[in-house]
Motif scaffolding. Structure first.
Motif, PDB file in Angstrom:
ATOM      1  N   ALA A  87       0.851  -1.190   0.000  1.00  0.00           N
ATOM      2  CA  ALA A  87       0.000   0.000   0.000  1.00  0.00           C
ATOM      3  C   ALA A  87       0.884   1.236   0.000  1.00  0.00           C
ATOM      4  O   ALA A  87       1.989   1.222   0.546  1.00  0.00           O
ATOM      5  CB  ALA A  87      -0.901   0.014   1.232  1.00  0.00           C
ATOM      6  N   LEU A  95      -4.706  10.499  -3.206  1.00  0.00           N
ATOM      7  CA  LEU A  95      -5.407   9.221  -3.120  1.00  0.00           C
ATOM      8  C   LEU A  95      -6.924   9.423  -3.165  1.00  0.00           C
ATOM      9  O   LEU A  95      -7.447  10.298  -2.472  1.00  0.00           O
ATOM     10  CB  LEU A  95      -5.056   8.492  -1.816  1.00  0.00           C
ATOM     11  CG  LEU A  95      -3.637   7.970  -1.698  1.00  0.00           C
ATOM     12  CD1 LEU A  95      -3.367   7.475  -0.290  1.00  0.00           C
ATOM     13  CD2 LEU A  95      -3.397   6.853  -2.709  1.00  0.00           C
ATOM     14  N   PRO A  96      -7.633   8.602  -3.930  1.00  0.00           N
ATOM     15  CA  PRO A  96      -9.089   8.686  -3.972  1.00  0.00           C
ATOM     16  C   PRO A  96      -9.720   7.982  -2.764  1.00  0.00           C
ATOM     17  O   PRO A  96      -9.056   7.224  -2.058  1.00  0.00           O
ATOM     18  CB  PRO A  96      -9.437   7.948  -5.266  1.00  0.00           C
ATOM     19  CG  PRO A  96      -8.361   6.913  -5.378  1.00  0.00           C
ATOM     20  CD  PRO A  96      -7.113   7.587  -4.852  1.00  0.00           C
ATOM     21  N   GLY A  97     -10.996   8.221  -2.571  1.00  0.00           N
ATOM     22  CA  GLY A  97     -11.744   7.548  -1.507  1.00  0.00           C
ATOM     23  C   GLY A  97     -11.459   8.142  -0.145  1.00  0.00           C
ATOM     24  O   GLY A  97     -10.863   9.208  -0.003  1.00  0.00           O
ATOM     25  N   GLU A  98     -11.906   7.401   0.863  1.00  0.00           N
ATOM     26  CA  GLU A  98     -11.718   7.859   2.238  1.00  0.00           C
ATOM     27  C   GLU A  98     -10.275   7.620   2.670  1.00  0.00           C
ATOM     28  O   GLU A  98      -9.726   6.543   2.445  1.00  0.00           O
ATOM     29  CB  GLU A  98     -12.668   7.130   3.177  1.00  0.00           C
ATOM     30  CG  GLU A  98     -14.132   7.496   2.974  1.00  0.00           C
ATOM     31  CD  GLU A  98     -14.995   6.835   4.014  1.00  0.00           C
ATOM     32  OE1 GLU A  98     -14.968   7.299   5.183  1.00  0.00           O
ATOM     33  OE2 GLU A  98     -15.672   5.857   3.671  1.00  0.00           O
ATOM     34  N   VAL A  99      -9.695   8.638   3.281  1.00  0.00           N
ATOM     35  CA  VAL A  99      -8.299   8.562   3.710  1.00  0.00           C
ATOM     36  C   VAL A  99      -8.150   9.021   5.150  1.00  0.00           C
ATOM     37  O   VAL A  99      -8.970   9.790   5.666  1.00  0.00           O
ATOM     38  CB  VAL A  99      -7.374   9.411   2.805  1.00  0.00           C
ATOM     39  CG1 VAL A  99      -7.366   8.893   1.382  1.00  0.00           C
ATOM     40  CG2 VAL A  99      -7.734  10.878   2.853  1.00  0.00           C
ATOM     41  N   SER A 101      -5.294  11.020   7.546  1.00  0.00           N
ATOM     42  CA  SER A 101      -4.233  12.008   7.301  1.00  0.00           C
ATOM     43  C   SER A 101      -3.424  12.273   8.561  1.00  0.00           C
ATOM     44  O   SER A 101      -3.948  12.198   9.669  1.00  0.00           O
ATOM     45  CB  SER A 101      -4.839  13.342   6.856  1.00  0.00           C
ATOM     46  OG  SER A 101      -5.586  13.186   5.693  1.00  0.00           O
ATOM     47  N   GLU A 114      -1.182  10.823   3.594  1.00  0.00           N
ATOM     48  CA  GLU A 114      -2.483  10.166   3.644  1.00  0.00           C
ATOM     49  C   GLU A 114      -2.348   8.701   3.249  1.00  0.00           C
ATOM     50  O   GLU A 114      -1.453   8.332   2.490  1.00  0.00           O
ATOM     51  CB  GLU A 114      -3.479  10.846   2.691  1.00  0.00           C
ATOM     52  CG  GLU A 114      -3.805  12.263   3.089  1.00  0.00           C
ATOM     53  CD  GLU A 114      -4.815  12.936   2.167  1.00  0.00           C
ATOM     54  OE1 GLU A 114      -5.508  13.850   2.642  1.00  0.00           O
ATOM     55  OE2 GLU A 114      -4.890  12.561   0.960  1.00  0.00           O
ATOM     56  N   GLN A 116      -5.264   5.367   2.313  1.00  0.00           N
ATOM     57  CA  GLN A 116      -6.666   4.980   2.172  1.00  0.00           C
ATOM     58  C   GLN A 116      -7.065   4.152   3.389  1.00  0.00           C
ATOM     59  O   GLN A 116      -6.303   3.304   3.866  1.00  0.00           O
ATOM     60  CB  GLN A 116      -6.869   4.185   0.883  1.00  0.00           C
ATOM     61  CG  GLN A 116      -6.707   5.066  -0.348  1.00  0.00           C
ATOM     62  CD  GLN A 116      -6.648   4.274  -1.635  1.00  0.00           C
ATOM     63  OE1 GLN A 116      -5.917   3.295  -1.730  1.00  0.00           O
ATOM     64  NE2 GLN A 116      -7.402   4.722  -2.630  1.00  0.00           N
ATOM     65  N   LEU A 117      -8.273   4.407   3.889  1.00  0.00           N
ATOM     66  CA  LEU A 117      -8.736   3.745   5.111  1.00  0.00           C
ATOM     67  C   LEU A 117      -8.776   2.228   4.976  1.00  0.00           C
ATOM     68  O   LEU A 117      -8.574   1.514   5.957  1.00  0.00           O
ATOM     69  CB  LEU A 117     -10.117   4.267   5.511  1.00  0.00           C
ATOM     70  CG  LEU A 117     -10.163   5.705   6.017  1.00  0.00           C
ATOM     71  CD1 LEU A 117     -11.592   6.097   6.386  1.00  0.00           C
ATOM     72  CD2 LEU A 117      -9.243   5.892   7.215  1.00  0.00           C
ATOM     73  N   ASN A 118      -9.029   1.726   3.779  1.00  0.00           N
ATOM     74  CA  ASN A 118      -9.134   0.280   3.600  1.00  0.00           C
ATOM     75  C   ASN A 118      -7.817  -0.373   3.161  1.00  0.00           C
ATOM     76  O   ASN A 118      -7.787  -1.556   2.844  1.00  0.00           O
ATOM     77  CB  ASN A 118     -10.236  -0.047   2.590  1.00  0.00           C
ATOM     78  CG  ASN A 118      -9.946   0.526   1.206  1.00  0.00           C
ATOM     79  OD1 ASN A 118      -8.970   1.248   1.002  1.00  0.00           O
ATOM     80  ND2 ASN A 118     -10.801   0.213   0.257  1.00  0.00           N
ATOM     81  N   ALA A 119      -6.715   0.359   3.161  1.00  0.00           N
ATOM     82  CA  ALA A 119      -5.433  -0.173   2.678  1.00  0.00           C
ATOM     83  C   ALA A 119      -4.839  -1.211   3.625  1.00  0.00           C
ATOM     84  O   ALA A 119      -4.192  -2.156   3.186  1.00  0.00           O
ATOM     85  CB  ALA A 119      -4.440   0.963   2.462  1.00  0.00           C
TER      86      ALA A 119
END
Length: 181
Positions: A87, A95-99, A101, A114, A116-119
């Motif tokens: 990741a 980065l796209p989507g929810e992040v 930071s 940042e 991504q929250l699902n990484a």
């Protein structure tokens, strides 16, 4: 022909690191990883050194996180060789989507990393990789960010460390550098 040992590989890679005095400003000696990456043998040796280090010290690693931008050169390579995922940690807005930071301090200001929250899955075992440890700001931010999304940091792994800048002292995770200046 006998296989070259790790110490000789390290010496060869280090010999290919470029040195640029007074870059990006007067008084700085810039150590450039790209000098090693433009040499095929150094690339192979660097891969071998990084992969063997992680295999030997962290056989339970589940994901490799690479820092923007030169860490990206190593996280996919390591993940592919180890058969695990990777990741990125990127600069703000990339980065796209929810992040998640984290802001961190630079020599003359601040920046934001940042992820991504699902990484990273909660509890997932992480090795963070980058090319250089200098003042430690970006690695400190990366460790905060990985923890923020639930990752468990096994180690921060860097190719080279500028030990006079004492960045290692700021990082509250295990740190390994292949070589120091």
């Amino acid at each position: 022909m006998s296989e070259i040992n790790a110490e000789d590989k390290l010496t060869y890679v280090k010999s290919k690191i470029g040195e640029y005095p007074d870059f990006p400003k007067q008084g700085i000696l810039f150590r450039d990883i790209f000098g090693a990456l433009t040499d095929a043998k150094a690339c192979v040796y660097l891969r071998d050194l990084l992969v063997e280090h992680v295999k030997h010290n962290h056989p339970d690693v589940e994901i490799i996180v690479g820092l923007d931008s030169r860490g990206f050169l190593f996280n996919l390579l390591l993940a592919t060789e180890l058969g695990i995922s990777c990741a990125p940690i990127r600069k703000k807005g990339k980065l796209p989507g929810e992040v998640a930071s984290v802001e961190y301090q630079l020599e003359y200001g601040s920046d934001t990393f940042e992820i991504q929250l699902n990484a990273i899955k909660p509890g997932q075992k992480v090795v963070i990789v980058d090319d250089l440890l200098a003042t430690g700001g970006s690695l400190v931010a990366a460790t905060q960010l990985v923890r923020k999304v639930g990752g468990v940091i096994l180690e921060c792994l860097v190719v080279m460390e500028l030990s006079d800048l004492k960045g290692r002292a700021k990082i509250d995770s295990k740190v390994h550098s292949l070589f120091e200046y």
